[in-house]
Design a protein around this motif. Structure first.
Motif, mmCIF file in Angstrom:
data_model
loop_
_atom_site.group_PDB
_atom_site.id
_atom_site.type_symbol
_atom_site.label_atom_id
_atom_site.label_comp_id
_atom_site.label_asym_id
_atom_site.label_seq_id
_atom_site.Cartn_x
_atom_site.Cartn_y
_atom_site.Cartn_z
ATOM 1 N N TYR A 222 0.874 -1.166 0.000
ATOM 2 C CA TYR A 222 0.000 0.000 0.000
ATOM 3 C C TYR A 222 0.915 1.222 0.000
ATOM 4 O O TYR A 222 2.121 1.113 0.264
ATOM 5 N N THR A 223 0.398 2.366 -0.298
ATOM 6 C CA THR A 223 1.222 3.563 -0.380
ATOM 7 C C THR A 223 1.924 3.829 0.959
ATOM 8 O O THR A 223 1.268 3.951 1.987
ATOM 9 N N GLY A 224 3.248 3.874 0.933
ATOM 10 C CA GLY A 224 4.039 4.110 2.136
ATOM 11 C C GLY A 224 4.436 2.854 2.881
ATOM 12 O O GLY A 224 5.181 2.922 3.874
ATOM 13 N N GLN A 225 3.966 1.677 2.423
ATOM 14 C CA GLN A 225 4.160 0.429 3.165
ATOM 15 C C GLN A 225 5.636 0.094 3.373
ATOM 16 O O GLN A 225 6.033 -0.356 4.450
ATOM 17 N N GLU A 226 6.460 0.325 2.358
ATOM 18 C CA GLU A 226 7.867 -0.054 2.469
ATOM 19 C C GLU A 226 8.556 0.702 3.595
ATOM 20 O O GLU A 226 9.311 0.115 4.383
ATOM 21 N N VAL A 227 8.295 1.996 3.695
ATOM 22 C CA VAL A 227 8.917 2.808 4.745
ATOM 23 C C VAL A 227 8.388 2.406 6.115
ATOM 24 O O VAL A 227 9.149 2.271 7.085
ATOM 25 N N VAL A 228 7.082 2.200 6.222
ATOM 26 C CA VAL A 228 6.474 1.816 7.496
ATOM 27 C C VAL A 228 7.029 0.475 7.966
ATOM 28 O O VAL A 228 7.380 0.300 9.137
ATOM 29 N N ALA A 229 7.132 -0.492 7.059
ATOM 30 C CA ALA A 229 7.660 -1.808 7.416
ATOM 31 C C ALA A 229 9.133 -1.725 7.815
ATOM 32 O O ALA A 229 9.556 -2.367 8.784
ATOM 33 N N ARG A 230 9.907 -0.956 7.093
ATOM 34 C CA ARG A 230 11.335 -0.833 7.418
ATOM 35 C C ARG A 230 11.532 -0.206 8.802
ATOM 36 O O ARG A 230 12.386 -0.651 9.575
ATOM 37 N N ALA A 231 10.746 0.812 9.112
ATOM 38 C CA ALA A 231 10.844 1.437 10.430
ATOM 39 C C ALA A 231 10.522 0.440 11.536
ATOM 40 O O ALA A 231 11.133 0.461 12.614
ATOM 41 N N HIS A 232 9.572 -0.457 11.258
ATOM 42 C CA HIS A 232 9.200 -1.459 12.265
ATOM 43 C C HIS A 232 10.278 -2.524 12.427
ATOM 44 O O HIS A 232 10.735 -2.793 13.544
ATOM 45 N N PHE A 233 10.697 -3.121 11.337
ATOM 46 C CA PHE A 233 11.608 -4.263 11.428
ATOM 47 C C PHE A 233 13.046 -3.865 11.743
ATOM 48 O O PHE A 233 13.811 -4.675 12.260
ATOM 49 N N ARG A 234 13.394 -2.617 11.470
ATOM 50 C CA ARG A 234 14.742 -2.159 11.798
ATOM 51 C C ARG A 234 14.784 -1.313 13.066
ATOM 52 O O ARG A 234 15.852 -0.864 13.473
ATOM 53 N N GLY A 235 13.620 -1.084 13.673
ATOM 54 C CA GLY A 235 13.587 -0.326 14.908
ATOM 55 C C GLY A 235 14.109 1.090 14.770
ATOM 56 O O GLY A 235 14.850 1.573 15.629
ATOM 57 N N GLN A 236 13.702 1.768 13.697
ATOM 58 C CA GLN A 236 14.240 3.088 13.402
ATOM 59 C C GLN A 236 13.321 4.230 13.833
ATOM 60 O O GLN A 236 13.391 5.330 13.298
ATOM 61 N N VAL A 237 12.469 4.006 14.798
ATOM 62 C CA VAL A 237 11.553 5.049 15.252
ATOM 63 C C VAL A 237 12.221 5.828 16.384
ATOM 64 O O VAL A 237 12.480 5.285 17.458
ATOM 65 N N LYS A 238 12.506 7.087 16.133
ATOM 66 C CA LYS A 238 13.239 7.905 17.100
ATOM 67 C C LYS A 238 12.325 8.792 17.941
ATOM 68 O O LYS A 238 12.797 9.483 18.838
ATOM 69 N N LYS A 239 11.033 8.773 17.610
ATOM 70 C CA LYS A 239 10.064 9.547 18.380
ATOM 71 C C LYS A 239 8.856 8.666 18.655
ATOM 72 O O LYS A 239 8.463 7.860 17.812
ATOM 73 N N ARG A 240 8.251 8.846 19.822
ATOM 74 C CA ARG A 240 7.101 8.039 20.220
ATOM 75 C C ARG A 240 6.067 8.892 20.960
ATOM 76 O O ARG A 240 6.400 9.881 21.605
ATOM 77 N N LEU A 241 4.821 8.448 20.876
ATOM 78 C CA LEU A 241 3.728 9.115 21.570
ATOM 79 C C LEU A 241 3.801 8.825 23.060
ATOM 80 O O LEU A 241 3.966 7.679 23.479
ATOM 81 N N SER A 242 3.664 9.878 23.865
ATOM 82 C CA SER A 242 3.656 9.756 25.318
ATOM 83 C C SER A 242 2.447 10.489 25.882
ATOM 84 O O SER A 242 1.972 11.471 25.303
ATOM 85 N N LEU A 243 1.985 10.017 27.032
ATOM 86 C CA LEU A 243 0.863 10.629 27.739
ATOM 87 C C LEU A 243 1.384 11.414 28.930
ATOM 88 O O LEU A 243 2.313 10.968 29.622
#
Length: 327
Positions: A222-243
């Protein structure tokens, strides 16, 4: 549907004007959506209303939403009201390749607690769903109900329900609830409805969308799927939602910076709502990189105290959620 001579008064039901719905109809509606949305579209089967998102080719979110199936070749997408026109314009770029139509739904969205949800379900001939993200629909009416997860926190009102009604039918109701109360429940649940000003700003994982079951990693492209999957499987998320809870009664604007006591900006507000004791509940996207110490945080000179989210930051497959709803 049961008819009433006078309006049904609902003191614990709010009209959710910040939300709206987009109708996608046509023989190719499922295939069209499958190529654009993070949801596995066939999971939205009339019993399970799937959280989803739409992304740019670079994986940035254009909208967070929820997908409900209304009938054969008819899906209804719930998004922030400000996104109906821009999202429809975006999707229409791809529509000529499919037999589909896109239109703003002539519908009203209501948020209800249990005491009113049972009345609404009876009024519109619905079975009240009792599992998170479960959908019910009357056979002869366009009204649907979706069960939302139980609100977290000491002041919780418990489970809550989203009703989507034809606008003409909603006019027969006298809804006196406070929409800010529903928005507070969403914030406490760590659930963000992106608005038009927030488009193209965040990867889905930055809003914990995979922890809410809003991303299928088992579907095709789907549109954007490759980037979303890569961020998940490579753990490349540098920002996260916090409460967190802000010591201020007035909610900050979306985009307001979160700063440390040393003046360093470590994130920004994405949603907020007034809470009890002159505080504001806040959802902010913050840097995940550990700081040398745990600094005091602030938003516009008001103290921000972080709190625990009601879910773990780990992948939840929507396929598992759907099987739990329909089991």
């Amino acid at each position: 549907m049961t008819t009433h001579a006078s309006p049904v008064t609902l003191s614990a039901t709010a009209t959710l004007e910040h939300l709206a719905a987009l109708d996608i109809r046509g023989d190719d509606a499922e295939g069209f959506l499958q190529g654009q949305t993070s949801a596995q579209v066939n999971l939205a089967d009339g019993h399970f209303a799937a959280l989803t998102c739409f992304c740019t080719p670079k994986g940035r979110m254009l909208a967070s939403g929820q997908l409900a199936r209304m009938g054969e070749g008819h899906y209804r997408l719930i998004v922030h009201a400000s996104l109906i026109e821009p999202l429809m314009a975006h999707l229409k770029k791809f529509a000529p390749f499919y037999k589909v139509s896109l239109d703003a739904a002539d519908a009203v969205l209501l948020g209800a607690s249990r005491r009113d949800a049972e009345t609404l379900a009876d009024t519109f001939g619905l079975a009240l769903p009792t599992t998170a993200w479960q959908q019910s629909q009357a056979d002869s009416d366009a009204a649907i109900a979706v069960c939302y997860p139980e609100e977290s926190g000491a002041n919780s009102n418990g489970w809550r329900w989203l009703f989507i009604l034809p606008a003409a039918e909603a006019e027969k109701l006298d809804c006196r609830g406070d929409a800010a109360r529903w928005q507070l429940a969403d914030v406490r649940r760590g659930l963000v409805w992106l608005d038009a000003d927030q488009q193209d700003s965040y990867l889905p994982q930055m809003l914990n969308w995979e922890a809410l079951g809003g991303i299928s990693f088992k579907k095709g492209c789907y549109t954007g799927q490759e980037v979303v999957a890569r961020a998940h499987f490579r753990g490349q998320v540098k920002k996260r939602l916090s409460l967190g809870y802000l010591d201020a009664a007035t909610p900050p604007a979306n985009g307001a910076g979160v700063t440390t006591d040393e003046g360093k900006n470590i994130g920004e507000v994405v949603a907020s709502a007034p809470a009890e004791n002159d505080q504001t509940a806040v959802l902010a996207v913050l840097n995940t990189r550990p700081l040398e110490k745990e600094p005091a945080l602030a938003i516009e000179d008001a103290t921000l105290t972080l709190a625990e989210l009601p879910y773990a930051i780990e992948r939840v497959d929507p396929e598992d959620l759907a099987s739990g709803v329909t089991a």
